[in-house]
Scaffold this active site. Structure first.
Site, PDB file in Angstrom:
ATOM      1  CD  GLU A  75     101.497  70.583  -5.764  1.00 27.96           C
ATOM      2  OE1 GLU A  75     101.687  70.931  -4.581  1.00 27.96           O
ATOM      3  OE2 GLU A  75     101.335  71.369  -6.696  1.00 27.96           O
ATOM      4  N   GLY A 121     110.575  72.218  -0.829  1.00 27.15           N
ATOM      5  CA  GLY A 121     110.568  73.021   0.390  1.00 27.15           C
ATOM      6  C   GLY A 121     109.502  72.579   1.380  1.00 27.15           C
ATOM      7  CG  MET A 140     102.495  69.036  -0.083  1.00 28.54           C
ATOM      8  SD  MET A 140     102.378  69.807  -1.736  1.00 28.54           S
ATOM      9  CE  MET A 140     100.594  69.854  -1.909  1.00 28.54           C
ATOM     10  CD  GLU A 158     104.180  75.287   1.321  1.00 26.75           C
ATOM     11  OE1 GLU A 158     103.141  74.868   0.762  1.00 26.75           O
ATOM     12  OE2 GLU A 158     105.245  75.516   0.698  1.00 26.75           O
ATOM     13  CG  HIS A 184      99.694  77.010  -1.335  1.00 26.39           C
ATOM     14  ND1 HIS A 184      99.331  77.418  -2.601  1.00 26.39           N
ATOM     15  CD2 HIS A 184     101.003  76.639  -1.422  1.00 26.39           C
ATOM     16  CE1 HIS A 184     100.391  77.320  -3.409  1.00 26.39           C
ATOM     17  NE2 HIS A 184     101.418  76.860  -2.725  1.00 26.39           N
TER      18      HIS A 184
END
Ligand code: TRP
Ligand code: ZN
Length: 908
Positions: free
Chosen positions: A124, A264, A266, A301, A304
């Site tokens: 990303e 931080g 992913m 995370e 997400h």
């Protein structure tokens, strides 16, 4: 990349991709300097008419290209450094592309790179194009099968997204693993990891009774530091099931810690990769703040997986669709964890602590951004480098915009809206509008006369609205009328866009009224348009929600005999600045008795802000100013209010940050401001020495360390007391700090003492402690990061000290955490050192930005942003800052990342 080949990208230019990507087969033969990647892509044209196939690339070269098994000659395609175009393709076809990479030489940490003895990826936003030629955009989703091979001894673990299909040994000491991810995903969620690790794992059951394997991978020898991470992951799974009905959709969920990482963490599907600072935590080496950051980022995370992965973004302008929503979710997760097991009132105070911390972050980082040259709506309209738009606005203000929808719909309505969102869009790449549409569908069902059309302006207009409040008390009628008017100046690009007309926002504004002696008053509105909040009201707060949707509106409340004190924007119900002329006495009432704990804190901060800004002015004129009696009394009373939880009390007694204060100044006088704040601190330490000393003694946390919010709150209050006393030069406290440093049983107490010593102790013991700490922890990089940061932010640290530390053998610009711990900390959190009149701080900044830019532009452009608000500083500093910016701008070979930042800063 240079500025020329990085043109502005516009949201309005979006075009759907003309092909579907039915399957991706990736074969990666890992090698430190020659990794061979072969990708096989199965495409189908969406329309009958032929279309050009456009693939992205960055810093890679094409070794071989086959279309349906036939090699393609150079005349069959067009190749530039960042694009591969094959003209006029139709129907279904298979493309095979081969590239060769040098992961060891990749210092950008985007794409495939080496860190320590392992291989890692970061894709990303646009890193996949550094691995292979690919439609590297989030709306092209596909099913991936990944075959990895590497030397078996060096890289016993070979990981990728989804499920492990097979592992086999190969000749020459190599081995191979095949992974298959059953879910459609965009390329930015691809990941691979190879290396040797410690593993901590646990099998848990989902609420539907499925077994799932949770794993934490970390450097060899660090397994004893991953217990908290695994426990946090398990809590995240349970929370998302309970609060949103969302279950883990894979059989296996992996987290891998890595030391070299740009941000931080992913959320790669099923294989999260984390900065080790957000995984590793044990009592000896991690502070309470580290423990809670680990829990929050693991939650973020993990969440997400639904908000970002199952439903992803159509294009990068929609970034807040996943980030704002996921930050909101992680904030709620933390708040729920903090409130778990407490009675209503204690839970409200615990939640207020989280809200205070989040709002402080927003005000320190996002408000200045929203008033400066980089100001943009949470859904930007254009960018040059997408890496520059992972901002406080997209993340933190984005979360506030989600939170306002939560406030308007209520917790149940919001949950229904989320369900509707997943019903409509699971498996799709969508827009922020799609999200609001789902929420609006639910909202209009329960509020037939209303919609979210005005609310949507939060997505398209930037800037922090100012809400001016006036209050009219009519003694004869016994009524109170509150009038709210909003104003939002044009900011950033809005100023240079012709005909841009700014419209009013839809602002949910929570209010209460207190009698002059601090009793909450019931609010009865004449027209009854203000709604009752759907939240518990533990102390009879009588909060009402006013919805300001026009430039100016009024609300009248009845049955109020004497002039009340208004308690405004309770719980920070909207990301706005409130303007109301409270008297000092009124603020004192709110700061000591507002039943809404957030508003109570806010009033104390307002009082302190008046003191510090007043003193800043005085100091500048060479005058002295005594602290106001009322202010001191409020501070003392709150210090002694034993009914308050320690963590909440610590927030109440912490002075507003320099960044928050600077926002209230025009022009900003950073050095005077810093001295004034310091002087107020010293003064409060002196006048309440007895109370601080008692607080220091009363808040010990003996016994086994636990990071729970109650004990962490006690430690934060104790260490706050220590620093106030030491600021005041208290001898006994100074001795106590040295004892605490030696005897500390956990890193929070160790750092609390060391911080106080480094900032306030002037004898030999200071340097001794610094040396002692280094010797003790030199083999733990995360602890040494703290050591650098502590010195970078120490009150008397100047540029020479920083240059000395840059020459320390443990320093390196190449590791982002290390660069951040020293250089960023100095430039961001040491006003006196950085803004020194002699310009040495700015010279250091210029050198560091340029040096970093040639290594890692993503990290360099974050440092570049330190100068964003140069034009708001006092003239003498302003001109020096400007010339530093110009020096960077004019540097040859500057990255497009840094170029965008400095040119926008200078455009103002
Ligand atoms: N999506 C990640 C998050 O918010 C952050 C992220 C974006 C990132 N780009 C990155 C992390 C580049 C590392 C490098 O959780
Ligand atoms: Zn995120």
């Amino acid at each position: 990349m240079t500025e020329e080949n990085s043109p502005t990208v516009y949201r309005s230019d979006y075009q759907p991709y003309p092909f579907t990507l039915d399957a991706v087969a990736l074969n990666v033969e890992l090698d430190e300097n020659r990794t061979v990647v072969t990708s096989t892509l199965s495409f189908t044209a969406k329309n009958a008419a032929p279309a050009d196939l456009v693939l992205n690339a960055e810093d890679i070269s094409l070794d071989a290209l086959h279309l349906d098994g036939q090699p393609l000659g150079a005349d069959a395609y067009e190749l530039t450094p960042d694009l591969l175009v094959i003209a006029q393709l139709s129907g279904s076809f298979e493309l095979r592309v081969q590239t060769t990479l040098d992961p060891a030489a990749n210092s950008l940490f985007m794409g495939l790179y080496k860190s320590g003895s392992g291989f890692f990826t970061q894709c990303e936003a646009e890193g996949f194009r550094r691995i292979t030629y690919f439609p590297d955009r989030p709306d092209v989703m596909s099913i991936y099968t990944v075959t990895l091979s590497a030397d078996k001894e060096k890289y016993p673990y070979l990981l990728s997204n989804g499920n492990l299909v097979s592992s086999t040994d190969l000749p020459d000491g190599r081995h191979q693993a095949v992974w298959h991810d059953p879910f459609h995903k965009p390329s930015y969620l691809f990941a691979l990891v190879a290396g040797d690790f410690d593993v901590r794992e646990k099998t848990v059951k989902t609420h539907n009774g499925r077994d799932v394997l949770l794993q934490i991978y970390s450097d060899k020898g660090s397994r004893d530091k991953t217990e908290w991470a695994l426990a946090s992951l398990e809590r995240s799974l349970v929370w998302d099931e309970k609060r949103f009905g969302l279950e883990l959709d894979l059989d296996r969920f992996m987290i891998v810690a890595v030391r070299d990482f740009n941000m931080g963490a992913m959320e790669n599907k099923g294989l999260n990769i984390f900065n080790s600072g957000y995984v590793l935590a044990d009592p000896d080496t991690a502070t309470d703040a580290n423990f809670s950051a680990v829990e929050a980022v693991i939650g973020h995370e993990y969440f997400h997986n639904w908000t970002g992965n199952r439903v992803t973004c159509r294009d990068w302008f929609q970034l807040s669709l996943k980030e704002g929503l996921t930050v909101f979710r992680d904030q709620e997760f933390t708040a729920d964890m903090m409130a778990a097991g407490l009675d209503d009132q204690a839970a409200a105070s615990a939640r207020a602590v989280k809200r205070i911390d989040d709002v402080s972050v927003l005000r320190a980082g996002q408000f200045p951004e929203d008033a400066g040259p980089m100001a943009h709506p949470i859904r930007p309209d254009s960018y040059e480098s997408i890496g520059n738009f992972y901002t406080a606005t997209v993340y933190e203000k984005g979360a506030e915009v989600i939170r306002m929808q939560h406030t308007l719909l209520g917790a149940h309505g919001f949950r229904d809206g989320m369900d509707e969102y997943f019903r409509r869009h699971d498996g799709q790449a969508v827009t922020c509008d799609d999200f609001v549409n789902a929420m609006e569908y639910v909202y209009t069902k329960s509020h037939p006369q209303r919609d979210l059309s005005i609310f949507r302006r939060w997505y398209s207009q930037a800037g922090t609205p100012r809400v001016q409040v006036t209050m009219n008390h009519d003694a004869a009628q016994q009524t109170v009328t509150l009038t709210l008017s909003q104003q939002t100046p044009l900011v950033g690009v809005e100023k240079i866009r012709k005909d841009f007309v700014k419209k009013p926002f839809h602002i949910p504004f929570a209010v209460g009224l207190l009698s002059a002696d601090g009793q909450p008053l019931a609010l009865n509105e004449i027209n009854d348009s203000a709604s009752q909040l759907n939240t518990p009201d533990p102390k009879g707060e009588h909060t009402r929600l006013l919805e300001l949707t026009e430039q100016s509106q009024s609300w009248t409340f009845t049955g109020i005999a004497t002039k009340p004190v208004p308690s405004l924007l309770r719980d920070f119900s909207a990301p706005v600045i409130v303007q109301y002329e409270w008297t000092e006495k009124e603020l004192a009432v709110l700061a000591q008795s507002d039943p809404n704990p957030f508003a109570r804190w806010e009033a104390g901060q307002a009082l302190a802000t008046r003191e510090i800004l007043g003193l800043t002015n005085a100091l500048q004129k060479g005058e002295q100013a005594a602290l106001s009696e009322t202010f001191v009394q409020v501070w003392k009373n709150n210090l002694q209010d034993a009914g308050l939880d320690a963590g909440y009390r610590a927030r109440l007694l912490t002075l507003p940050s320099e960044k928050f204060l600077a926002e209230q100044m025009d022009p900003i006088e950073p050095v005077w401001l810093s001295r004034a704040r310091q002087a107020v601190r010293e003064n409060l330490g002196k006048v309440a020495a007895t109370e601080w000393t008692a607080t220091l003694q009363d808040n010990d946390t003996p016994g086994t360390y636990s990071p729970d919010p109650i004990s962490a709150g006690r430690r934060s209050l104790k260490n706050l007391a220590l620093s106030y006393l030491m600021a005041a030069g208290d001898e006994a406290a100074c001795q106590q700090a040295l004892v605490q440093y030696q005897a500390a049983q956990n890193m929070t107490d160790c750092m609390g003492a060391l911080g106080a010593i480094v900032n306030y102790h002037h004898g030999d013991k200071r340097q001794e402690a610094i040396v002692d700490f280094y010797e003790k922890w030199q083999h733990n990089p995360l602890v040494i990061d703290k050591w650098f940061a502590l010195q970078a932010t120490a009150a008397d640290t100047r540029t020479e000290t920083i240059r000395g530390l840059m020459a320390h053998p443990a320093f390196s610009l190449r590791n982002p955490n290390r660069a951040r711990s020293l250089i960023f900390q100095f430039c961001i959190n040491n006003a006196e050192g950085f803004h020194n009149q002699d310009g040495s701080g700015y010279a250091l900044w210029t050198e560091a930005v340029l040096a970093l830019d040639s290594i890692n532009p993503e990290v360099a452009s974050r440092l570049a942003r330190v100068m964003d608000n140069w034009a708001r500083y006092t003239p003498a500093l302003q001109s020096q800052m400007k010339s530093s910016l110009e020096q960077v701008r004019d540097h040859e070979g500057l990255s497009s990342n840094v170029s965008e930042i400095v040119s926008k800063a200078l455009r103002i």
